[in-house]
Design a protein around this motif. Structure first.
Motif, PDB file in Angstrom:
ATOM      1  N   SER A  35      -6.088   2.496 -31.822  1.00 39.91           N
ATOM      2  CA  SER A  35      -7.093   3.282 -31.097  1.00 39.91           C
ATOM      3  C   SER A  35      -6.657   3.550 -29.663  1.00 39.91           C
ATOM      4  CB  SER A  35      -8.449   2.571 -31.113  1.00 39.91           C
ATOM      5  OG  SER A  35      -9.002   2.578 -32.412  1.00 39.91           O
ATOM      6  N   ILE A  94      -4.152   6.398 -29.791  1.00 36.67           N
ATOM      7  CA  ILE A  94      -4.858   7.665 -29.991  1.00 36.67           C
ATOM      8  C   ILE A  94      -5.450   8.144 -28.673  1.00 36.67           C
ATOM      9  CG2 ILE A  94      -6.845   8.760 -31.130  1.00 36.67           C
ATOM     10  CD1 ILE A  94      -6.344   6.734 -33.455  1.00 36.67           C
ATOM     11  N   ASP A  95      -6.098   7.239 -27.970  1.00 31.63           N
ATOM     12  CA  ASP A  95      -6.752   7.596 -26.712  1.00 31.63           C
ATOM     13  C   ASP A  95      -5.769   8.112 -25.670  1.00 31.63           C
ATOM     14  OD1 ASP A  95      -9.091   7.460 -24.778  1.00 31.63           O
ATOM     15  OD2 ASP A  95      -7.690   6.097 -23.799  1.00 31.63           O
ATOM     16  N   VAL A 115      -4.486  11.705 -26.766  1.00 28.18           N
ATOM     17  CA  VAL A 115      -5.523  12.733 -26.692  1.00 28.18           C
ATOM     18  C   VAL A 115      -5.902  13.013 -25.243  1.00 28.18           C
ATOM     19  CG1 VAL A 115      -7.920  13.290 -27.283  1.00 28.18           C
ATOM     20  CG2 VAL A 115      -6.407  12.273 -29.002  1.00 28.18           C
ATOM     21  N   SER A 116      -5.980  11.981 -24.421  1.00 25.76           N
ATOM     22  CA  SER A 116      -6.378  12.169 -23.025  1.00 25.76           C
ATOM     23  C   SER A 116      -5.282  12.821 -22.189  1.00 25.76           C
ATOM     24  CB  SER A 116      -6.788  10.831 -22.399  1.00 25.76           C
ATOM     25  OG  SER A 116      -5.699   9.928 -22.359  1.00 25.76           O
ATOM     26  N   ARG A 147      -3.326  15.294 -23.461  1.00 26.89           N
ATOM     27  CA  ARG A 147      -2.999  16.505 -24.219  1.00 26.89           C
ATOM     28  C   ARG A 147      -2.511  17.634 -23.312  1.00 26.89           C
ATOM     29  NH1 ARG A 147      -6.041  21.101 -25.555  1.00 26.89           N
ATOM     30  NH2 ARG A 147      -5.591  22.025 -27.616  1.00 26.89           N
ATOM     31  N   ALA A 190      -1.791  15.572 -29.958  1.00 29.51           N
ATOM     32  CA  ALA A 190      -3.220  15.268 -29.954  1.00 29.51           C
ATOM     33  C   ALA A 190      -3.839  15.571 -31.315  1.00 29.51           C
ATOM     34  CB  ALA A 190      -3.926  16.058 -28.862  1.00 29.51           C
ATOM     35  N   LYS A 191      -3.384  16.638 -31.952  1.00 23.68           N
ATOM     36  CA  LYS A 191      -3.878  16.964 -33.290  1.00 23.68           C
ATOM     37  C   LYS A 191      -3.557  15.850 -34.273  1.00 23.68           C
ATOM     38  CE  LYS A 191      -3.229  20.249 -37.101  1.00 23.68           C
ATOM     39  NZ  LYS A 191      -2.416  21.397 -37.589  1.00 23.68           N
ATOM     40  N   SER A 242      -5.480  12.630 -33.412  1.00 23.27           N
ATOM     41  CA  SER A 242      -6.903  12.809 -33.722  1.00 23.27           C
ATOM     42  C   SER A 242      -7.142  12.675 -35.223  1.00 23.27           C
ATOM     43  CB  SER A 242      -7.401  14.174 -33.235  1.00 23.27           C
ATOM     44  OG  SER A 242      -7.366  14.248 -31.827  1.00 23.27           O
ATOM     45  N   CYS A 248      -5.401  10.837 -37.143  1.00 24.62           N
ATOM     46  CA  CYS A 248      -5.293   9.402 -37.391  1.00 24.62           C
ATOM     47  C   CYS A 248      -6.601   8.706 -37.045  1.00 24.62           C
ATOM     48  CB  CYS A 248      -4.154   8.816 -36.575  1.00 24.62           C
ATOM     49  SG  CYS A 248      -3.992   7.033 -36.728  1.00 24.62           S
ATOM     50  N   GLY A 249      -7.213   9.108 -35.926  1.00 23.68           N
ATOM     51  CA  GLY A 249      -8.485   8.509 -35.534  1.00 23.68           C
ATOM     52  C   GLY A 249      -9.546   8.697 -36.601  1.00 23.68           C
ATOM     53  N   ALA A 250      -9.584   9.884 -37.185  1.00 23.51           N
ATOM     54  CA  ALA A 250     -10.550  10.145 -38.252  1.00 23.51           C
ATOM     55  C   ALA A 250     -10.244   9.297 -39.479  1.00 23.51           C
ATOM     56  CB  ALA A 250     -10.526  11.622 -38.614  1.00 23.51           C
TER      57      ALA A 250
END
Length: 218
Positions: free
Chosen positions: A15, A18-19, A22-23, A25, A45-46, A49, A51-53
């Protein structure tokens, strides 16, 4: 006394990765735009993201969470970065699949296996102005710290320092691979986006691991 990481923290560690992607990007795409397509941050980021889902609501081991990263990047990112980063995380996952805890030597083996898996599909190395300029020195620095007998936390600090130095070294390099290589000397003077994203990932990985180290009697 030995510091170790429980591999049950897969969600928490990933996590953080991912953060950080994405932050950053826009930042990554801005860097990439100087000598590349300008889509590195968008694509990364795509993938992260996705992966986060995939991991939401699940409690995964480190290997399972790294598998999720690898799958998302392989499937969600176009161009070369998906396979490259996907292979890195696949190799790291394979190294820790049967382990409940990691000490610094097991973590080193994980890093080495990730690098080895990546090198199976890429001949790039230090000096090519790419993510390898960050990854290879970072792994080497962690290995050197372990061989000196440094603790897990100290070795992680060495990894972060070497990753940052490797990232910064790409500013003065001429690109030898990828689209930027066609620019020749014009590629000098800016950071490589892959080296930057690799530094972000390694630094956040090190921070996430360090926060969850437990000290036990050897």
């Amino acid at each position: 006394m030995t510091e170790h990481l429980s591999t049950r923290y897969g969600n928490e560690v990933v996590s953080g990765l991912i953060d950080v992607i994405v932050s950053n990007r826009e930042y990554l795409s801005e860097i990439d735009g100087a000598i590349g397509d300008g889509d590195h941050g968008i694509n990364m980021a795509k993938g992260f993201s996705m992966c986060g889902a995939a991991i939401a609501g699940r409690q995964l081991t480190l290997a399972q969470a790294f598998d999720a990263v690898s799958d998302a990047l392989m499937e969600g990112i176009g161009g070369s970065m998906g396979p490259l980063y996907g292979s890195l995380f696949m190799g790291m996952a394979d190294s820790v699949r049967d382990k409940e805890t990691l000490d610094q030597r097991a973590f080193l083996a994980m890093l080495r296996n990730g690098l080895s898996e990546l090198q199976d599909i890429s001949s790039a190395s230090v000096g090519d102005k790419c993510l390898m300029d960050t990854l290879i020195p970072a792994v080497a620095a962690f290995e050197g710290a372990v061989q000196r007998g440094d603790g897990f936390s100290a070795a992680l600090e060495q990894l972060k320092r070497a990753a940052a130095q490797g990232r910064d070294s790409t500013r003065d390099l001429v690109a030898k691979i990828g689209r930027a290589s066609r620019l020749g000397e014009r590629s000098r003077g800016v950071l490589d986006a892959g080296a930057v994203s690799c530094c972000l990932l390694l630094s956040r990985l090190a921070d996430g691991v360090e926060q969850r180290l437990n000290t036990v009697t050897a």
